[in-house]
Every structure is written in C-alpha cells, then in structure tokens.
Design an enzyme around this catalytic site. Sequence first.
Site, PDB file in Angstrom:
ATOM      1  N   LYS A  22       0.843  -1.213   0.000  1.00 46.90           N
ATOM      2  CA  LYS A  22       0.000   0.000   0.000  1.00 46.90           C
ATOM      3  C   LYS A  22       0.867   1.247   0.000  1.00 46.90           C
ATOM      4  O   LYS A  22       0.694   2.170  -0.792  1.00 46.90           O
ATOM      5  CB  LYS A  22      -0.915   0.037   1.221  1.00 46.90           C
ATOM      6  CG  LYS A  22      -1.566   1.409   1.456  1.00 46.90           C
ATOM      7  CD  LYS A  22      -2.422   1.444   2.695  1.00 46.90           C
ATOM      8  CE  LYS A  22      -1.712   1.657   3.970  1.00 46.90           C
ATOM      9  NZ  LYS A  22      -1.386   3.063   4.289  1.00 46.90           N
ATOM     10  N   ASN A  23       1.846   1.298   0.889  1.00 44.69           N
ATOM     11  CA  ASN A  23       2.630   2.520   1.072  1.00 44.69           C
ATOM     12  C   ASN A  23       3.660   2.757  -0.027  1.00 44.69           C
ATOM     13  O   ASN A  23       4.290   3.803  -0.066  1.00 44.69           O
ATOM     14  CB  ASN A  23       3.281   2.521   2.458  1.00 44.69           C
ATOM     15  CG  ASN A  23       2.239   2.716   3.534  1.00 44.69           C
ATOM     16  OD1 ASN A  23       1.101   3.085   3.244  1.00 44.69           O
ATOM     17  ND2 ASN A  23       2.599   2.452   4.770  1.00 44.69           N
ATOM     18  N   CYS A 120      -5.078  12.610  12.363  1.00 46.78           N
ATOM     19  CA  CYS A 120      -5.797  11.336  12.296  1.00 46.78           C
ATOM     20  C   CYS A 120      -5.692  10.654  13.644  1.00 46.78           C
ATOM     21  O   CYS A 120      -5.053  11.175  14.558  1.00 46.78           O
ATOM     22  CB  CYS A 120      -5.279  10.475  11.152  1.00 46.78           C
ATOM     23  SG  CYS A 120      -3.848   9.500  11.551  1.00 46.78           S
ATOM     24  N   ARG A 125       0.044  14.779  12.788  1.00 47.76           N
ATOM     25  CA  ARG A 125       0.630  14.527  11.464  1.00 47.76           C
ATOM     26  C   ARG A 125       0.688  15.770  10.570  1.00 47.76           C
ATOM     27  O   ARG A 125       0.101  15.803   9.484  1.00 47.76           O
ATOM     28  CB  ARG A 125      -0.087  13.380  10.761  1.00 47.76           C
ATOM     29  CG  ARG A 125      -0.101  12.105  11.605  1.00 47.76           C
ATOM     30  CD  ARG A 125      -0.741  10.944  10.918  1.00 47.76           C
ATOM     31  NE  ARG A 125       0.094  10.397   9.863  1.00 47.76           N
ATOM     32  CZ  ARG A 125      -0.251   9.340   9.124  1.00 47.76           C
ATOM     33  NH1 ARG A 125      -1.402   8.736   9.356  1.00 47.76           N
ATOM     34  NH2 ARG A 125       0.538   8.871   8.194  1.00 47.76           N
ATOM     35  N   ASP A 308       4.506   0.774  12.181  1.00 48.33           N
ATOM     36  CA  ASP A 308       3.336   0.095  11.613  1.00 48.33           C
ATOM     37  C   ASP A 308       3.239  -1.365  12.028  1.00 48.33           C
ATOM     38  O   ASP A 308       2.278  -2.034  11.658  1.00 48.33           O
ATOM     39  CB  ASP A 308       3.363   0.200  10.082  1.00 48.33           C
ATOM     40  CG  ASP A 308       3.195   1.633   9.599  1.00 48.33           C
ATOM     41  OD1 ASP A 308       3.431   1.883   8.409  1.00 48.33           O
ATOM     42  OD2 ASP A 308       2.857   2.495  10.427  1.00 48.33           O
ATOM     43  N   ARG A 400      -8.608  -0.588   4.568  1.00 56.29           N
ATOM     44  CA  ARG A 400      -7.792   0.458   3.955  1.00 56.29           C
ATOM     45  C   ARG A 400      -6.392  -0.034   3.630  1.00 56.29           C
ATOM     46  O   ARG A 400      -5.719   0.486   2.753  1.00 56.29           O
ATOM     47  CB  ARG A 400      -7.680   1.654   4.897  1.00 56.29           C
ATOM     48  CG  ARG A 400      -9.021   2.316   5.199  1.00 56.29           C
ATOM     49  CD  ARG A 400      -8.810   3.621   5.874  1.00 56.29           C
ATOM     50  NE  ARG A 400      -7.850   4.411   5.108  1.00 56.29           N
ATOM     51  CZ  ARG A 400      -7.364   5.556   5.550  1.00 56.29           C
ATOM     52  NH1 ARG A 400      -7.735   6.006   6.725  1.00 56.29           N
ATOM     53  NH2 ARG A 400      -6.498   6.232   4.824  1.00 56.29           N
TER      54      ARG A 400
END
Length: 420
Positions: A22-23, A120, A125, A308, A400
């Site tokens: 994803k990243n 978030c 952030r 993460d 997500r």
Amino acid sequence: MDQIHVEGGVRLEGEVQVSGSKNATLPLMAAALLGEGPTLLRNVPDLADVTTLLQLLRTMGADAERVPGAERHVLRIHAGPDVVPEAPYDLVRRMRASVLVLGPLLARFGRARVSLPGGCAIGARPIDQHLKGFRALGAAISLEGGYVEARADRLRGATVRFDKVTVTGTENVLMAAVLAEGTTVLENAAREPEVEDLARALTAMGARIQGAGSDLITVEGVTRLHGVEHTVIADRIESGTLLVAAAITGGDVLVKGAVAAHLDAVVGKLREAGCTVVATPDGLRCKGPPQLHPVDVQTTEHPGFPTDMQAQLMALLSVADGTSVMSENIFENRFMHVAELRRMGADIRVEGHTAVVKGVHTLSGAPVMATDLRASASLILAGLRASGVTRVARVYHLDRGYEGLERKLQTLGARATRVK
Ligand code: EPZ
C-alpha cells in the site's frame, strides 16, 4: 458495517501470498502524474485507499483505472496536459496520503491547490516538512481556506534538510525535485523501501536520482518524464502481520513474496521472542515456539523497528512469559489498541509513549472496536490466540490497508469470518 469474527485456538499452517505494498503504491500512483504518457502499475493491492486515490486522479481529469481482467491488481494512469491540479477536501480527508499529489502537480503543472490533511487517530501529522521542501525549491506556498496553494514557474534545485525524518515528505519533495532546474540534495531523508521503490520507478521514467534508500538523496533535474511500467514491491507490513499470525498461534507459515531485507528489525524481534524465522527462495517462513518470550521494542525510522508493526507485536507480547517494554517514538497517539486488548484480558500499562506489557497465559474472546488500520490487525491477531470468539467491529479501518486479511488467514486454517 462489517465485522470480523475470529474463533481462536487454531495453530496456523501452510503458505500464503503477500500482496503488493500500500505505502509504495500510493506515491507511485501520484508519480504517474509526472509522466507524459501512460503508466502501468502491476502487483497493486486491492484496497480502499487505492480506490480513493484513483478517484482523486480522475477528479483532476487524469485517466486512472484498474485494468479490466487483471483481478484489480493492475492500474493504468495517464495525466494529459489539461489536468486540473486541485485535490478537494472531500477526498483528501478520506485519505491523508492524497497530499502526495502536491509535489508532482507543482513540478509538472507549475501550480497545485491541495486540501491540507487534518490529523488522524494516531497523531497530528503536520506536513510542515513537505512545505519546507517545496519552498526550498523556490515554490510560493500559501495556506487559504484549509488549502495549500503552491506555485512555481519552474522549481530550482536546492539542498533540503528535513528536521524530522518523514516518509511521504521525502517522497513528495523527491517527486518535485526530479523536474526542477539543477541539483537537489535531500538530507536526513527517509530510507524506507517504499522510497526506494518510488525512486526506481522515477528513474525508469527518465529521472536522475542517486542515494535512494540512504539518508542522502541527490537529484539532477530533467525537463520531462515519460510513462513507465512498474511492478510494486511486496507489502512488508502485511508480511510482518502474517509472520506474527504464525508466531502467536504457535504455527508454521511460509509468507510467499515477503522480502527478508525489508523486515530485518521485525524478524530480529520475532527471533528474540523465540520464533524460528528463515528466508527461503519464495519468502519468509516463521515457526512459532511453544512459549513466547518477552522482548523490549523501540519504534524508529527504517531500518529500525517500524511503528506500523507496533500494535501487531504488542498482541504477541501480551501472551509472552514475562514483561516487555514497548516505546512508540514516531506517533504521539498510537496506543489506541491497548484498551481493546485489555478487554480481552491483556495486562498492559501505558506511561506516556511507553507501554509495559505483562504477558498473560490466555486471552479471552470479546467484542472489540478497531480504531485505526494497524490496531485492527492487532485485534484480529489477539483473536487468533484467544479462547472463544472475538468480534472486531469497524473493520473498514482494516480494508484500507489489508487485501482480504481474513481470507488469507482462512487459507492457513484460521476460523476468521467477515460478517456483514
Ligand atoms: C508514512 O506516513 C506511512 N504512510 C505510515 O503508514 C507510517 O506509519 C509512517 O510513514 C512512518 O513510517 C504512507 O506511507 C502512506 P511520516 P507519513 O511523515 O509519511 C512527523 C500505515 O499504517 N512529521 O514519516 O505520514 C509526523 O507527525 C501508515 O500504513 C512532521 O512533524 O509519516 C510523525 O510524527 C500509518 N512534519 C513523524 O514525523 C512533517 O511534515 C513521521 O511521520 C511530516 C511528518
């Protein structure tokens, strides 16, 4: 809203294929805006965040679609000269990584109007370092009505020293620098594998980049870039999550496609906890021990232990035979999963950005609530180990960043089901 129900107590076994990252995918999709010609991205994960960014690119007038017949894993993106360089609040608020379009739009179209991403669940952030980089390259930046307005006829190469290591900040400024006039040097840059993957694609588009993967990146600006065909790297965080699934159930799992070089710190901690982790030609194999051992962990930037993976490893350490100390050094509010793990019987005390995890013998299934992407994975992992059934609510957080995690766990024998 979907829930995932996990009935614990099954030892996971077998092999599972990891999805694309994803990243890595999100900045690569933004980078496609730089190319004068179509870009094809392969091994793209089928995630809600990818759908949101596709929508944003289309809103700007780019052709952006999943290529039919490729199981939603191949994207074709083509941004013509008439793109409208604006990213509206409604889309940016859904996915803050949308801010990654700012650098490419500014570099190729000379201006960008992008909604300022708010905070978030895991932290405030801010994007001050992104804006610092664009200003150093000569852009005029103003904040108006919740939007960043950026303008520059042509960006000029410069030295940018990041005050704080930032992954998307490095990626955003790198994407601006590739079309700037002259040389740009990025100091204290992020070294994440996703930054390297982006630099690989940009270089294949015609950019001149040295040092990606280190904290010093040098860019020789060019006047134009073309489209590219690029295969996205494997998702190291999904790989790590699946390795923890094996470890927490005392199982034996081969995670196919996992890249050992991207997971040194995670593998190191799993071995400290008593797991046997070996690299194979196909990926990484993890065998969980009969009894897990406590481990102390500090989250830091790559190549250190990734933030993460903090929540997932906390689930594992909550059933170790002793006390572990976990320090979260990247985000100021990333212990939201602690209260939910406690509902399952975990013994965890939080003091500031440190959590003291006293291992317990068993966890018990309970209704729990996901609060963010990695927290949701941590609750599912705890559910695999707990007695009884764990009902994880708000799994839209999970979708997500994980493509069909419950389906992948089912292939390893888990009793995990999605309930609409
Ligand atoms: C990326 O976020 C990842 N997201 C995050 O993954 C990951 O947690 C994070 O890097 C750290 O590894 C994507 O790549 C899309 P940062 P990013 O800028 O780039 C502060 C997941 O679970 N900071 O490296 O937004 C910031 O507040 C997600 O997949 C500033 O102060 O993170 C944080 O404390 C979550 N000013 C720290 O730096 C800035 O301008 C690191 O943030 C930028 C960042």
